[in-house]
Design an enzyme around this catalytic site. Structure first.
Site, PDB file in Angstrom:
ATOM      1  N   ARG A   1     -10.573 -10.685   8.888  1.00  0.00           N
ATOM      2  CA  ARG A   1     -10.222 -11.998   8.327  1.00  0.00           C
ATOM      3  C   ARG A   1      -9.982 -13.044   9.421  1.00  0.00           C
ATOM      4  O   ARG A   1     -10.154 -14.235   9.191  1.00  0.00           O
ATOM      5  CB  ARG A   1      -9.030 -11.865   7.397  1.00  0.00           C
ATOM      6  CG  ARG A   1      -9.326 -10.926   6.226  1.00  0.00           C
ATOM      7  CD  ARG A   1      -8.426 -11.120   5.047  1.00  0.00           C
ATOM      8  NE  ARG A   1      -8.494  -9.983   4.144  1.00  0.00           N
ATOM      9  CZ  ARG A   1      -9.474  -9.746   3.284  1.00  0.00           C
ATOM     10  NH1 ARG A   1     -10.497 -10.568   3.209  1.00  0.00           N
ATOM     11  NH2 ARG A   1      -9.446  -8.682   2.492  1.00  0.00           N
TER      12      ARG A   1
ATOM     13  N   GLN B   1       0.814  -1.218   0.000  1.00  0.00           N
ATOM     14  CA  GLN B   1       0.000   0.000   0.000  1.00  0.00           C
ATOM     15  C   GLN B   1       0.848   1.268   0.000  1.00  0.00           C
ATOM     16  O   GLN B   1       0.376   2.321  -0.437  1.00  0.00           O
ATOM     17  CB  GLN B   1      -0.945   0.009   1.211  1.00  0.00           C
ATOM     18  CG  GLN B   1      -2.065  -1.015   1.105  1.00  0.00           C
ATOM     19  CD  GLN B   1      -2.925  -1.065   2.357  1.00  0.00           C
ATOM     20  OE1 GLN B   1      -2.589  -0.468   3.381  1.00  0.00           O
ATOM     21  NE2 GLN B   1      -4.032  -1.785   2.291  1.00  0.00           N
TER      22      GLN B   1
ATOM     23  N   GLU C   1      -3.299 -11.807   2.199  1.00  0.00           N
ATOM     24  CA  GLU C   1      -4.621 -11.629   2.800  1.00  0.00           C
ATOM     25  C   GLU C   1      -5.429 -12.935   2.821  1.00  0.00           C
ATOM     26  O   GLU C   1      -6.415 -13.048   3.545  1.00  0.00           O
ATOM     27  CB  GLU C   1      -5.400 -10.548   2.058  1.00  0.00           C
ATOM     28  CG  GLU C   1      -5.744 -10.911   0.625  1.00  0.00           C
ATOM     29  CD  GLU C   1      -6.206  -9.699  -0.171  1.00  0.00           C
ATOM     30  OE1 GLU C   1      -7.243  -9.807  -0.823  1.00  0.00           O
ATOM     31  OE2 GLU C   1      -5.527  -8.653  -0.129  1.00  0.00           O
TER      32      GLU C   1
END
Length: 431
Positions: free
Chosen positions: A387, A169, A315
């Site tokens: 998650r 990011q 992820e």
């Protein structure tokens, strides 16, 4: 947390029969938040269709509005009209995309932009992006939340070298605003291999669709330097794909119960890392096929362990760890040391929680070793990490008595997770 501030636990549904269901998912958070930034910096109004509405995207919308962008519309269709960027206050919540994508935008505002977020967000590393912006001419007070950007209406830009091995990011955040910098931007990554390269490829692809000239490395595995030329960002009407990472717990439900789950509108070509779940499930013994835009996953009689490098798709680790804990042979998840800096230290969290239920998980230097063991019910802590919460739900399908703390944290990217999960199981019961 419950409304009264007390910790709440959700009894994860347990099933003794294969799950059979069709699950339609809302849009991708990653694409929605990138589209919002590009629309706010564009040379005219744009419409975003299929936008995800979740805590993270609502925080991005509120932040851009605070800086002077007009965003109207409800549900998943948003109309964005760029405005003159000015002083404001940004609440990042726990959203990495807000805290890393918006500081470069704030340098283009006229006035002070104050950033803050949730308590857990204040420990997340941000000096990579803030130091990079300082090197490009920005005035910023602070190295983590809370911090203040002293916007002057423009940023010099130029060349900067960063170590983005903690999060892709940092690169995406700089690239999204770079065309609006006076000199454009050359960003060079100097450090270990970049995690989540597909997310940078997503950023580059979306910039090019907005007619931004970007030079990106031909070989993403050796990706080091990106060059963005200065110039306008064309207004694009964005059509957002479903969030493929959010699909993974539902597909895992088919895999661990020997059932069948279908996800419509699966894109034929995509830069979303979640697409890799198809390959992972096949390697663990499931069947996965896309026909007429629908992905169908059929679970095997017995789930096999896996030895896999998840560096580019970190992820997916909580979903894969839950699958591995229910497999019939050991698994090794590698290349994911960067997950120690996510919403929580995801490696420590997964090891702690699976072991609490009787599992045998060992942290390695760059990942997890998971040896199947008989699991039992108990509390599953989510660490305010969406998650982690969904990984607990996967385990609960096969392990009776799993109770998930703060299932509401799934609203970060999937506001109606509980309803979708229960509907999936109800579909199966009617099958």
């Amino acid at each position: 947390m419950g409304q009264d501030g007390l910790v709440t636990f959700w009894p994860a549904p347990h099933v003794d029969v294969p799950v059979h269901a069709t699950v339609t998912l809302p849009g991708s958070k990653s694409i929605t938040n990138r589209a919002l930034i590009l629309a706010a910096l564009a040379d005219g109004p744009a419409t975003i269709t299929g936008a995800l509405r979740s805590r993270d995207t609502d925080l991005m919308i509120a932040a851009l509005r605070a800086l002077g962008t007009s965003i109207t519309g409800d549900a998943d269709t948003l109309h964005v009209t760029p405005g003159k960027l000015g002083a404001g206050t940004v609440d990042c919540g726990l959203a990495g995309t807000v805290m890393r994508f918006l500081p470069p935008v704030a340098t283009l505002a006229t006035g002070e932009v104050a950033f803050d977020g949730d308590a857990q967000a204040r420990v997340r590393p941000l000096c990579t992006i803030l130091d990079a912006l300082r090197g490009l001419g920005a005035g910023i007070d602070g190295d983590a939340l809370p911090f203040t950007v002293h916007g002057t209406g423009a940023l010099r830009g130029g060349a900067v070298t960063i170590d983005a091995s903690g999060s892709s990011q940092f690169v995406s955040g700089l690239l999204l605003s770079a065309a609006r910098f006076d000199e454009g931007l050359t960003v060079h990554h100097d450090g270990k291999a970049l995690p989540s390269m597909p997310h940078i490829e997503m950023t580059v692809e979306m910039l090019r669709r907005a007619d931004v000239r970007v030079q990106a490395p031909a070989d993403s595995r050796k990706a080091q330097t990106w060059v963005v030329e200065p110039g306008p960002i064309r207004a694009v009407d964005w059509d957002v794909e479903p969030d493929l990472s959010n699909a993974t717990p539902f597909l895992a439900a088919a895999a661990v119960t020997g059932g069948e789950v279908r996800i419509p509108h699966w894109p034929r070509l995509t830069t979303q890392p979640g697409d890799v779940i198809r390959e992972i499930l096949v390697r663990m013994g499931a069947e996965a096929r896309v026909f007429d835009g629908v992905l169908t996953v059929r679970g095997p009689g017995r789930l096999a362990g896996i030895d896999i490098d998840l560096h580019d798709v970190g992820e997916l680790t909580p979903t894969v760890a839950a699958l591995a804990a229910l497999a019939d042979s050991p698994s090794w998840l590698r290349g994911i040391s960067h997950l120690r800096g996510h919403e929580t230290d995801r490696l420590a969290a997964l090891a702690t929680e699976i072991n609490r239920l009787g599992g045998k998980v060992t942290e390695t230097e760059d990942g997890l070793e998971i040896v199947p063991a008989p699991l039992h019910g108990g509390a599953w802590h989510s660490y305010a990490d969406h998650r982690m919460a969904t990984a607990g739900a996967i385990l609960g399908l096969r392990v009776p008595g799993v109770e998930i703390e703060d299932i509401g944290t799934t609203a970060k990217t999937l506001p109606n997770f509980v309803a979708l999960w229960e509907q999936m199981l109800n579909d199966g019961a009617a099958h």
